[in-house]
Write an enzyme that holds these catalytic residues in place. Structure first.
Site, mmCIF file in Angstrom:
data_model
loop_
_atom_site.group_PDB
_atom_site.id
_atom_site.type_symbol
_atom_site.label_atom_id
_atom_site.label_comp_id
_atom_site.label_asym_id
_atom_site.label_seq_id
_atom_site.Cartn_x
_atom_site.Cartn_y
_atom_site.Cartn_z
ATOM 1 N N GLU A 95 22.833 -90.753 -17.769
ATOM 2 C CA GLU A 95 22.472 -89.557 -17.669
ATOM 3 C C GLU A 95 21.255 -89.448 -16.882
ATOM 4 O OE1 GLU A 95 23.112 -86.619 -16.927
ATOM 5 O OE2 GLU A 95 23.755 -85.553 -18.756
ATOM 6 N N ASP A 96 20.863 -88.376 -16.197
ATOM 7 C CA ASP A 96 19.576 -88.057 -15.441
ATOM 8 C C ASP A 96 18.556 -87.733 -16.365
ATOM 9 O OD1 ASP A 96 20.743 -85.759 -15.915
ATOM 10 O OD2 ASP A 96 20.216 -85.005 -13.802
ATOM 11 N N ASP A 99 17.964 -82.870 -21.960
ATOM 12 C CA ASP A 99 17.152 -81.896 -22.125
ATOM 13 C C ASP A 99 17.575 -81.027 -23.524
ATOM 14 O OD1 ASP A 99 15.341 -79.668 -21.419
ATOM 15 O OD2 ASP A 99 17.155 -78.545 -20.742
ATOM 16 N N PHE A 148 9.937 -78.685 -15.654
ATOM 17 C CA PHE A 148 11.029 -78.776 -14.718
ATOM 18 C C PHE A 148 10.959 -79.787 -13.567
ATOM 19 C CE2 PHE A 148 14.227 -77.542 -11.551
ATOM 20 C CZ PHE A 148 15.392 -77.330 -12.502
ATOM 21 N N ARG A 161 17.390 -83.287 -4.467
ATOM 22 C CA ARG A 161 18.073 -84.595 -4.979
ATOM 23 C C ARG A 161 17.615 -85.790 -4.126
ATOM 24 N NH1 ARG A 161 21.839 -83.058 -8.809
ATOM 25 N NH2 ARG A 161 23.076 -80.957 -8.141
HETATM 26 P P1 5GP Z 1 21.182 -80.599 -21.708
HETATM 27 O O1 5GP Z 1 22.672 -80.267 -21.822
HETATM 28 O O2 5GP Z 1 20.470 -81.686 -22.055
HETATM 29 O O3 5GP Z 1 20.560 -79.416 -22.159
HETATM 30 O O4 5GP Z 1 20.837 -80.263 -20.043
HETATM 31 C C1 5GP Z 1 21.080 -81.549 -19.301
HETATM 32 C C2 5GP Z 1 21.200 -81.096 -17.710
HETATM 33 O O5 5GP Z 1 20.178 -80.097 -17.311
HETATM 34 C C3 5GP Z 1 20.803 -82.333 -16.993
HETATM 35 O O6 5GP Z 1 21.747 -83.178 -16.721
HETATM 36 C C4 5GP Z 1 20.299 -81.639 -16.001
HETATM 37 O O7 5GP Z 1 21.314 -81.312 -14.797
HETATM 38 C C5 5GP Z 1 19.867 -79.939 -16.202
HETATM 39 N N1 5GP Z 1 18.226 -80.277 -16.580
HETATM 40 C C6 5GP Z 1 17.437 -80.069 -17.726
HETATM 41 N N2 5GP Z 1 16.212 -80.301 -17.327
HETATM 42 C C7 5GP Z 1 16.440 -80.133 -16.134
HETATM 43 C C8 5GP Z 1 15.032 -80.687 -15.330
HETATM 44 O O8 5GP Z 1 13.869 -80.650 -15.653
HETATM 45 N N3 5GP Z 1 15.054 -80.367 -14.016
HETATM 46 C C9 5GP Z 1 16.358 -80.444 -13.555
HETATM 47 N N4 5GP Z 1 16.462 -80.507 -12.043
HETATM 48 N N5 5GP Z 1 17.586 -80.485 -13.956
HETATM 49 C C10 5GP Z 1 17.330 -80.226 -15.477
#
Ligand code: 5GP
Length: 171
Positions: A95-96, A99, A148, A161
């Site tokens: 995963e990237d 959050d 962010f 990206r």
């Molecule tokens: P989660 O389900 O953990 O809340 O969200 C994860 C997804 O939200 C990540 O895979 C990403 O696509 C997006 N996301 C969360 N924080 C960031 C951030 O700081 N920057 C970017 N570009 N995407 C984020």
């Protein structure tokens, strides 16, 4: 608009080598199916797997969250599913960023329901300040502040990206 470098190309590469060393040790003698989470993890996945020296298969999955994704009622929709069966396989989800944790918790549960031999998680980034769905990250590259971030696979409205580093976006 300006982008401040938060994690440089070199810092990222060094940390990925460390994670790969650990993965190579942990899976020695085994085969690994790496599942990259699209779109954000494509670059991390590509860089991580080229440092692995165990037999690897690669697949991808994509999910989007809808509803109130900061609460436990948030839902995740599978936009693109795996091409291959994973029953009996060792899976590493890549995963990237974790959050709130909703996306990865849902994906981990989904893959776990398909009877793999194991499911572990590698994440490039983790934002502890925003986490509401706790999930074990077996291989974490960087814990970051509540900012962010963009670049190295991560977007802002579909752009940035391609940046080779992780930056903080400001207007
Ligand atoms: P989660 O389900 O953990 O809340 O969200 C994860 C997804 O939200 C990540 O895979 C990403 O696509 C997006 N996301 C969360 N924080 C960031 C951030 O700081 N920057 C970017 N570009 N995407 C984020």
């Amino acid at each position: 608009m300006a982008v401040d470098v938060y994690l440089s190309e070199e810092e990222i590469a060094n940390r990925i080598q460390q994670l790969a060393d650990q993965i190579n040790k942990d899976y020695a003698g085994k085969e690994l199916t790496v599942v990259g989470v699209l779109n954000g993890a494509f670059m991390f996945t590509a860089d991580l797997i080229r440092k692995l020296n165990i037999p690897v298969e690669l697949d991808f999955i994509a999910a989007s969250s809808y509803g109130d994704d900061t609460s436990s009622s948030g839902q995740v929709k599978i936009e693109w599913d795996l091409k291959k069966e994973i029953k009996g396989k060792h899976i590493l989800l890549v995963e990237d960023i974790v959050d709130t944790g909703l996306t990865i918790k849902s994906l981990k549960a989904l893959l776990g329901s398909r009877e793999p031999a194991s499911v572990k998680l590698a994440s490039l980034l983790f934002k502890p300040a925003r986490n509401v769905h706790p999930v074990d990250i077996d291989y974490l590259a960087f814990e970051i502040e509540d900012k962010f971030v963009i670049g190295y696979g991560l977007d802002y409205t579909g752009k940035y990206r391609e940046l080779p580093y992780i930056g903080i976006y400001s207007e």
